[in-house]
Design an enzyme around this catalytic site. Structure first.
Site, PDB file in Angstrom:
ATOM      1  N   CYS A 328       0.815  -1.225   0.000  1.00 16.70           N
ATOM      2  CA  CYS A 328       0.000   0.000   0.000  1.00 16.70           C
ATOM      3  C   CYS A 328       0.848   1.274   0.000  1.00 16.70           C
ATOM      4  O   CYS A 328       0.613   2.198  -0.781  1.00 16.70           O
ATOM      5  CB  CYS A 328      -0.982  -0.018   1.171  1.00 16.70           C
ATOM      6  SG  CYS A 328      -0.223   0.094   2.815  1.00 16.70           S
ATOM      7  N   HIS A 376      -2.470   1.292   6.919  1.00 16.57           N
ATOM      8  CA  HIS A 376      -2.884   1.203   5.518  1.00 16.57           C
ATOM      9  C   HIS A 376      -3.134   2.603   4.964  1.00 16.57           C
ATOM     10  O   HIS A 376      -3.531   3.519   5.689  1.00 16.57           O
ATOM     11  CB  HIS A 376      -4.151   0.355   5.365  1.00 16.57           C
ATOM     12  CG  HIS A 376      -4.460   0.025   3.939  1.00 16.57           C
ATOM     13  ND1 HIS A 376      -3.759  -0.921   3.224  1.00 16.57           N
ATOM     14  CD2 HIS A 376      -5.373   0.541   3.073  1.00 16.57           C
ATOM     15  CE1 HIS A 376      -4.226  -0.982   1.989  1.00 16.57           C
ATOM     16  NE2 HIS A 376      -5.219  -0.109   1.872  1.00 16.57           N
ATOM     17  N   HIS A 388      -6.133   1.899  -4.281  1.00 22.68           N
ATOM     18  CA  HIS A 388      -5.129   1.422  -3.334  1.00 22.68           C
ATOM     19  C   HIS A 388      -4.729  -0.008  -3.644  1.00 22.68           C
ATOM     20  O   HIS A 388      -5.355  -0.691  -4.454  1.00 22.68           O
ATOM     21  CB  HIS A 388      -5.650   1.532  -1.890  1.00 22.68           C
ATOM     22  CG  HIS A 388      -6.757   0.570  -1.556  1.00 22.68           C
ATOM     23  ND1 HIS A 388      -6.902  -0.002  -0.316  1.00 22.68           N
ATOM     24  CD2 HIS A 388      -7.791   0.078  -2.300  1.00 22.68           C
ATOM     25  CE1 HIS A 388      -7.960  -0.796  -0.308  1.00 22.68           C
ATOM     26  NE2 HIS A 388      -8.521  -0.767  -1.484  1.00 22.68           N
TER      27      HIS A 388
END
Length: 413
Positions: A328, A376, A388
């Site tokens: 990420c 994240h 993402h």
């Protein structure tokens, strides 16, 4: 000299090489981790036995999601440890170079002392009186004595220089030892984080492998519905926020209109010039001042989103920074590089960059962070959506920002 300088350097490089070997991860291993759900073997299609102690589908989903979350957090710690290890290795190599240079100087000083010591040994066995009595040329003796007196000063300087170089070399060696210890600690953290990630993903893979084909299909459908509901919720929230912003803007316009009418009514002379002045003032302090930074950021964000969309479909791989796969934070780092911003490697550091923005003020290009541990991150695309790299077994995709608990958002540039 050369051999002395190369020896510690070789050891350092061997250490670094062995560390890279110990910490390296084969592409096959990474690929296997990204295909957890796909690689799971189907169990017999018999319905689960409620008395067998087998977890329900909901329990499996909850546990797998938790394992992915824990693996994601460990991935960010791994990324941080990897960066620290790289920096520490560079420092060790620079220090070892300095040690080699200091050792060369120390050897030069030692050789100078050796020459003086050898000369003293050769002349020190006979007393000065005996030397004077036996010499055939007294004047030559006094000339040699004068030379020795001069050399004594040089000898003292040589001794001082030797001691200085000895202290400096010792200090550099001690620093190298400390840095090697820190490097070793960073490597241990890196190894521990890697082991934790692999353990979590292995457990998730094992849970998934025990599902029947029907259960895996049901689980995929639950996941799809969950994403659809989150997307709908995000769109509704975005629409409500647009309506609220539009309402506030209409109210501001009415307020400005009332102020203009009030100013015009109170003005006794020159209403035309007053109106012109008011219009000019509104242009100077209103949208004219904010359009430049807005358009500048929009241009950068457009480059970021353009790059991000080109990565759609590429797999999530923990620790990856592209170009074929990403985790990420590796994804957001690469995307914002296109926008002219150099982001740190981890979510823990990316959240500290730029300007914090409220959820209601999100604009395309902003970074959105999730979970209490900020493990994240995604890139906001508008209408409650983001792009993402979600988790192992998935690819880069669009998704609602409501699929995970919101933590904060920043505007990098």
């Amino acid at each position: 000299m050369a051999s002395h300088r190369k020896q510690p350097r070789t050891r350092a490089l061997a250490t670094a090489a062995s560390a890279r070997g110990a910490l390296g991860i084969s592409s096959a291993a990474l690929a296997s981790l990204t295909l957890l759900s796909q690689s799971a073997h189907a169990s017999p299609t018999d319905p689960p036995d409620r008395n067998s102690g087998k977890p329900s589908l909901a329990e499996v989903q909850k546990r797998v999601d938790a394992l992915y979350r824990q693996a994601g957090s460990a991935t960010q710690k791994y990324n941080a440890a990897k960066e620290a290890t790289g920096r520490q290795r560079d420092k060790v190599n620079r220090t070892l170079d300095q040690v080699a240079k200091r050792t060369d100087r120390l050897n030069d000083a030692r050789r100078a002392l050796g020459r003086y010591a050898a000369a003293q040994y050769r002349t020190g066995g006979v007393s000065e009186t005996a030397t004077l009595l036996l010499t055939e040329d007294p004047q030559q003796f006094f000339t040699q004595r004068h030379l020795m007196n001069r050399l004594t000063g040089s000898q003292k300087k040589a001794v001082t220089d030797y001691e200085k170089q000895q202290r400096a070399a010792g200090s550099r060696r001690a620093e190298a030892t400390r840095q090697l210890a820190r490097l070793s600690a960073s490597q241990k953290r890196l190894k521990a984080n890697r082991s934790e990630i692999r353990s979590k993903l292995s457990e998730a893979r094992e849970l998934l492998s025990k599902l029947t084909a029907e259960e895996k299909a049901r689980l995929a459908e639950i996941e799809r519905k969950k994403r659809a509901e989150a997307r709908q919720k995000a769109m509704e929230r975005a629409e409500a926020e647009r309506r609220e912003q539009a309402r506030k803007e209409r109210e501001r316009q009415r307020e400005r209109q009332r102020e203009r009418e009030s100013d015009t009514g109170d003005q006794q002379d020159g209403p035309d010039s007053d109106t012109g002045s008011d219009t000019g003032s509104g242009t100077g302090t209103g949208s004219g001042d904010t359009s430049t930074p807005d358009s500048s950021y929009a241009a950068k964000a457009a480059k970021v989103l353009g790059f991000a969309k080109q990565q759609l479909g590429k797999p999530y791989v923990w620790g990856a920074t592209g170009p074929n796969s990403y985790d990420c934070s590796g994804f957001t780092q690469a995307a914002w590089k296109e926008g002219g911003a150099s982001l740190p490697r981890t979510t823990f550091d990316q959240v500290k960059v730029g300007t914090k923005v409220a959820r209601s003020a999100l604009r395309p290009g902003d970074l959105i962070f999730f979970y209490d541990d900020v493990s994240h991150v995604g890139i906001y695309t508008g209408d409650g959506q983001m792009i993402h790299a979600p988790k192992p077994g998935t690819n880069i995709r669009f998704e609602s920002i409501d699929t995970m608990p919101f933590h904060s958002a920043v505007r990098p540039a």
